[in-house]
Design an enzyme around this catalytic site. Structure first.
Site, short mmCIF file in Angstrom:
data_model
loop_
_atom_site.label_atom_id
_atom_site.label_comp_id
_atom_site.label_asym_id
_atom_site.label_seq_id
_atom_site.Cartn_x
_atom_site.Cartn_y
_atom_site.Cartn_z
N ASP A 140 145.56 48.69 123.41
CA ASP A 140 145.93 49.49 124.58
C ASP A 140 145.27 50.88 124.57
O ASP A 140 144.54 51.22 123.64
CB ASP A 140 147.47 49.58 124.62
CG ASP A 140 148.02 49.56 126.04
OD1 ASP A 140 147.29 49.89 126.98
OD2 ASP A 140 149.22 49.22 126.20
N ASP A 196 149.13 47.90 135.38
CA ASP A 196 149.98 46.73 135.08
C ASP A 196 150.42 45.95 136.32
O ASP A 196 150.84 46.52 137.34
CB ASP A 196 151.25 47.20 134.36
CG ASP A 196 150.94 47.74 132.98
OD1 ASP A 196 149.75 47.90 132.65
OD2 ASP A 196 151.89 48.01 132.23
C1 GLA Z 1 150.67 49.17 128.88
C2 GLA Z 1 149.94 47.84 129.06
C3 GLA Z 1 150.97 46.74 129.21
C4 GLA Z 1 151.87 46.69 128.00
C5 GLA Z 1 152.52 48.05 127.77
C6 GLA Z 1 153.23 48.12 126.43
O1 GLA Z 1 151.35 49.55 130.03
O2 GLA Z 1 149.08 47.89 130.16
O3 GLA Z 1 150.34 45.49 129.41
O4 GLA Z 1 151.12 46.30 126.88
O5 GLA Z 1 151.56 49.10 127.78
O6 GLA Z 1 153.83 49.36 126.19
#
Ligand code: GLA
Length: 398
Positions: free
Chosen positions: A149, A204
């Site tokens: 990430d 997301d």
């Molecule tokens: C980000 C990523 C998600 C998930 C969260 C976890 O938002 O884009 O897919 O992995 O972090 O905290």
């Protein structure tokens, strides 16, 4: 002496090259699996993950191709005095290796999550400054997939940060699918082709048709819009990732989930289920495990589909398949049924396939609905997709 030295150098070079090749070959088709985030957020633990592993087998998900079981954010606790990452002992009392072993014993592969910055998005320890050490730890635990990430990255350069972890994974010597999760902010499709096997292209995904939330998360149709033009960057070993599936998480109708799944397959997207597969309904299981639909996603040619028609709520997407076949998705984004009329020449010309003949199979209905030498008239219900495969019958005039 000199000769031995040179021979050693050549050998090291060759084995390094072979390993790099092995690393590249782990995702020749878009990776498929399950990830904990969309349904459970950080509320994960050993019991849940083992139950999910069992369910991957009993529901037929594993046999349909979903082999990676990936634990997302929330498994970490802190670093010990030597800098080793320690899992949360309340959630994972037997450590991560024990879970990975269990997952492997079910014929599945095991994946984990970390972050290129100092902390993960949940504020837990990230891998910044510990890349090589973490990569060694993952290899020791038997990790087969790393989602990496981009929270708390400060002034880090994205390409350099992901390349650093890629090099650390190479060095650790275990082939691992490397999933870049930088949300598309620095256009990873331009630089990540030889760094990761997949890269997120957006913020997301949310469990809705077209909602937007305040921090940038969005429904799948809005994510779909952001894939236009990215088809040129995908191919075997390197995929655009429009984020994990929301199919079965409760926010949409069965028809809407079918549309979401169909379009992810058209995009040659990584298929990471994100629902509680221990308790999914028969309808949801049928969507996720439909072999002919999955075959569109997993087609060995590795071409990402693209949009050729956009008339208000009506869109046509096409995807070239191996053997001069084609997948066609008719997407109705609106609330009124559409009476679609398809002139096949117009579509086949795109690929220079106009001299071929095809039968047309409606993949969700599981039946042949026509041939390409006639116009096809078909109804597309509101908020849904008709997914067609052109199956080649003969070739003419070549
Ligand atoms: C980000 C990523 C998600 C998930 C969260 C976890 O938002 O884009 O897919 O992995 O972090 O905290």
């Amino acid at each position: 002496m000199k000769r031995i030295f040179f021979l050693t150098i050549i050998l090291v070079f060759l084995t390094g090259g072979l390993f790099a090749q092995k690393f590249k070959n782990v995702a020749l088709t878009p990776p498929m699996g399950w990830n904990s985030w969309n349904c459970f957020g950080p509320n994960i633990n050993e019991k849940l993950i083992k139950e999910i592993a069992d369910a991957m087998v009993s529901t037929g998900m594993r046999d349909a191709g979903y082999v990676y079981l990936v634990i997302d954010d929330g498994w970490q606790w802190k670093r010990d005095e030597n800098g080793n990452i320690i899992p949360n002992p309340k959630k994972f009392p037997h450590g991560i290796k024990a879970v990975a072993d269990y997952v492997h014993s079910k014929g599945l592969k095991f994946g984990i999550y970390s972050d290129a910055g100092r902390k993960t998005c949940q504020g837990l320890p990230g891998s910044r400054g510990y890349e090589y050490q973490d990569a060694r730890t993952y290899a020791k635990w038997g990790v087969d997939y790393l989602k990496y990430d981009w929270c708390y990255h400060g002034k880090q350069n994205s390409e350099a940060s992901y390349r650093l972890m890629r090099d650390a994974l190479y060095k650790a010597g275990r082939p691992i699918v490397f999933s870049i999760c930088e949300w598309g902010t620095t256009k990873p499709w331009l630089w990540a082709g030889d760094i990761g096997h997949l890269w997120r292209t957006t913020e997301d995904i949310q469990d809705c048709w077209d909602c937007v939330n305040e921090w940038g998360g969005m429904g799948w149709t809005l994510i779909l819009d952001k894939q236009v033009g990215l088809e040129h960057y995908a191919g075997p070993g390197h995929w655009n990732d429009p984020d994990m599936l929301e199919v079965g998480n409760g926010g949409m109708t069965t028809e809407e989930y079918r549309a979401h799944f169909s379009m992810w397959c058209m995009l040659a997207a990584p298929l990471m289920a994100g629902n509680d597969i221990r308790h999914m309904s028969g309808k949801i299981r049928e969507i996720l495990t439909n072999k002919e639909v999955i075959a569109i996603d997993q087609d060995p040619l590795g071409k990402q589909g693209f949009k050729i028609t956009d008339i208000g709520d009506y869109e046509i997407w096409v995807k070239e398949l191996s053997g001069e076949e084609v997948a066609v998705a008719l997407l109705n984004r609106g609330l009124i049924p559409i009476n679609a009329v398809i002139q096949w020449k117009y579509i086949l010309k795109r690929f220079n396939f106009q001299n071929n003949k095809y039968r047309i199979k409606d993949l969700w209905k599981g039946k042949i609905v026509g041939k390409t030498d006639k116009i096809l008239k078909i109804k597309v219900k509101p908020h849904s997709v008709v997914l067609l495969r052109l199956i080649k019958t003969e070739k003419e005039g070549r």
